[in-house]
Design a protein around this motif. Sequence first.
Motif, PDB file in Angstrom:
ATOM      1  N   CYS A 175     -11.413  -5.619 -51.646  1.00  0.00           N
ATOM      2  CA  CYS A 175     -11.757  -6.750 -50.790  1.00  0.00           C
ATOM      3  C   CYS A 175     -11.985  -7.948 -51.710  1.00  0.00           C
ATOM      4  CB  CYS A 175     -13.048  -6.492 -50.011  1.00  0.00           C
ATOM      5  SG  CYS A 175     -13.220  -4.858 -49.263  1.00  0.00           S
ATOM      6  N   SER A 236      -4.626  -8.268 -48.721  1.00  0.00           N
ATOM      7  CA  SER A 236      -4.452  -9.460 -47.897  1.00  0.00           C
ATOM      8  C   SER A 236      -3.516 -10.490 -48.502  1.00  0.00           C
ATOM      9  CB  SER A 236      -5.816 -10.098 -47.625  1.00  0.00           C
ATOM     10  OG  SER A 236      -6.513 -10.314 -48.841  1.00  0.00           O
ATOM     11  N   THR A 244     -10.314 -16.893 -47.457  1.00  0.00           N
ATOM     12  CA  THR A 244     -11.342 -16.034 -46.873  1.00  0.00           C
ATOM     13  C   THR A 244     -12.700 -16.335 -47.497  1.00  0.00           C
ATOM     14  OG1 THR A 244      -9.759 -14.262 -46.450  1.00  0.00           O
ATOM     15  CG2 THR A 244     -12.094 -13.654 -46.501  1.00  0.00           C
ATOM     16  N   PRO A 252     -13.364  -6.129 -43.639  1.00  0.00           N
ATOM     17  CA  PRO A 252     -12.339  -5.099 -43.380  1.00  0.00           C
ATOM     18  C   PRO A 252     -12.744  -3.693 -43.793  1.00  0.00           C
ATOM     19  CG  PRO A 252     -11.321  -7.068 -44.309  1.00  0.00           C
ATOM     20  CD  PRO A 252     -12.801  -7.239 -44.436  1.00  0.00           C
ATOM     21  N   THR A 255     -13.497  -1.784 -40.474  1.00  0.00           N
ATOM     22  CA  THR A 255     -12.517  -1.651 -39.404  1.00  0.00           C
ATOM     23  C   THR A 255     -11.880  -0.263 -39.450  1.00  0.00           C
ATOM     24  OG1 THR A 255     -10.723  -2.535 -40.773  1.00  0.00           O
ATOM     25  CG2 THR A 255     -12.011  -4.110 -39.474  1.00  0.00           C
ATOM     26  N   GLY A 259      -9.412  -2.098 -43.882  1.00  0.00           N
ATOM     27  CA  GLY A 259      -8.474  -3.012 -44.521  1.00  0.00           C
ATOM     28  C   GLY A 259      -8.661  -3.109 -46.013  1.00  0.00           C
ATOM     29  N   CYS A 260      -9.813  -2.666 -46.505  1.00  0.00           N
ATOM     30  CA  CYS A 260     -10.083  -2.593 -47.945  1.00  0.00           C
ATOM     31  C   CYS A 260     -11.219  -1.596 -48.125  1.00  0.00           C
ATOM     32  CB  CYS A 260     -10.427  -3.960 -48.529  1.00  0.00           C
ATOM     33  SG  CYS A 260     -11.846  -4.799 -47.783  1.00  0.00           S
ATOM     34  N   ASN A 276     -21.300  -7.712 -38.856  1.00  0.00           N
ATOM     35  CA  ASN A 276     -20.017  -7.203 -38.387  1.00  0.00           C
ATOM     36  C   ASN A 276     -20.182  -6.384 -37.112  1.00  0.00           C
ATOM     37  OD1 ASN A 276     -17.798  -7.880 -40.425  1.00  0.00           O
ATOM     38  ND2 ASN A 276     -19.452  -7.171 -41.763  1.00  0.00           N
TER      39      ASN A 276
END
Length: 417
Positions: A175, A236, A244, A252, A255, A259-260, A276
């Motif tokens: 991230c 990303s 970001t 992420p 999620t 995502g990372c 979050n």
Amino acid sequence: MRLLAALLLLCAFTTVSCGGAGSGDSVTVLGSWTGAEGEAFRAMLSGFEKSSGIHVDYTGTRDARAVLASELHDGTPPDTAVLANPGDLRTYAAAGELKPVAGTAEGIGGDLTSATGPGGARRPYGIVVKAAVKGLIWYDPRTLPAQTRGRLAQPIGSFDDLAKIASGAASKPWCLGLADTSNSGWPGTDWIEDVLLHESGPAVYDQWVAGTLAWTSDPVRKAWQKFGSIVAGTRSGTDAVLLTGYGKAGAPMFTSPPGCLFDHAGSFITSFYGQNPGRPQAGRDYDFLPFPGGQAVEIGGDLLGMFRDTPAARKLVAYLTTAKAQETWIERPGSGAFSLNRSVPPKDYPDPLSRRIAQTLASATTVRFDGSDSMPTVMAAAFDHAVLEYVADPTPRRLDTILASLDKVRRTTRFAS
């Protein structure tokens, strides 16, 4: 009766209490803390007022740095003021604006607030009111492969070992977000500082921060190159990294699918994680490990300096470093504050996660301030901007140009020691 009522209203709406032993003394403080941070600091000041009988006049503003510069220019400085960073402390000390303080160098980190004054003597010129622990590697234990969790449970010897573990969990595990409304790029400088401190040691790190080690030197270049490997390991892409916000970079991780997997950030990042969806919880949804490569810790710190040497100001400075004062702040849930006073044990922190971070700080053999925060303003600004340029084009040729440009700034900048 009307006079009494007016006095009661005045006490109710001032920023600090009207109690105390009534010594008639007072001390002014200019600071950057407002909102919840301001309330926490006022609680510390209230304890001082009650124990000393000295009235504290606190002004909290996000423009404290500019206000301080203006008041110093006008010859009307506050008695004490919160300083933006160690670089400012060194500059004000060298210029003779700050007054030395006594007996504040003991504790975690030793002489972190020592600086060279006009006469050439090196003395403590401030205190660290509260600290943030930087260089922590955050992850969501629920999303990691069992083998990766097992490897994280063991001591990790170096950045390269960590990189292998991360790449084994995902091809692009990191991230990263560099945007900040006031100062984009600094999350990248934190990466470079941590790699240099842990891989090359505190002596090399200190030379670099002091401006005596070239940016084009091998240790500094290697730190930049390893940061480049982190940039390459983000899912990303560079455009998203540049846009970001640092507080959203780790979102992420939470999620499905993630995502990372790994986020490099300071202790303050937990307040962003909790925002979050699903309100991630410490221990269950996120955990941390210290930056690998030895018992060194990088910190950010809120410092306070004395601009007018009065008995009341000296008493306030001495009080704010005591365990009693420090515990007023750290015991507040979610405060994110950590103390450098060794009399404040990790068990006094309000939750298991903060206790573990406090233990990481307390057991460190080397503690250093954030490198860019310790540099002159012009050097730090060039560093931030250079990180953004490098992320936009992380090629060896571009890195050569960036480091040469930073070295030019270094050679033309006066570094206060």
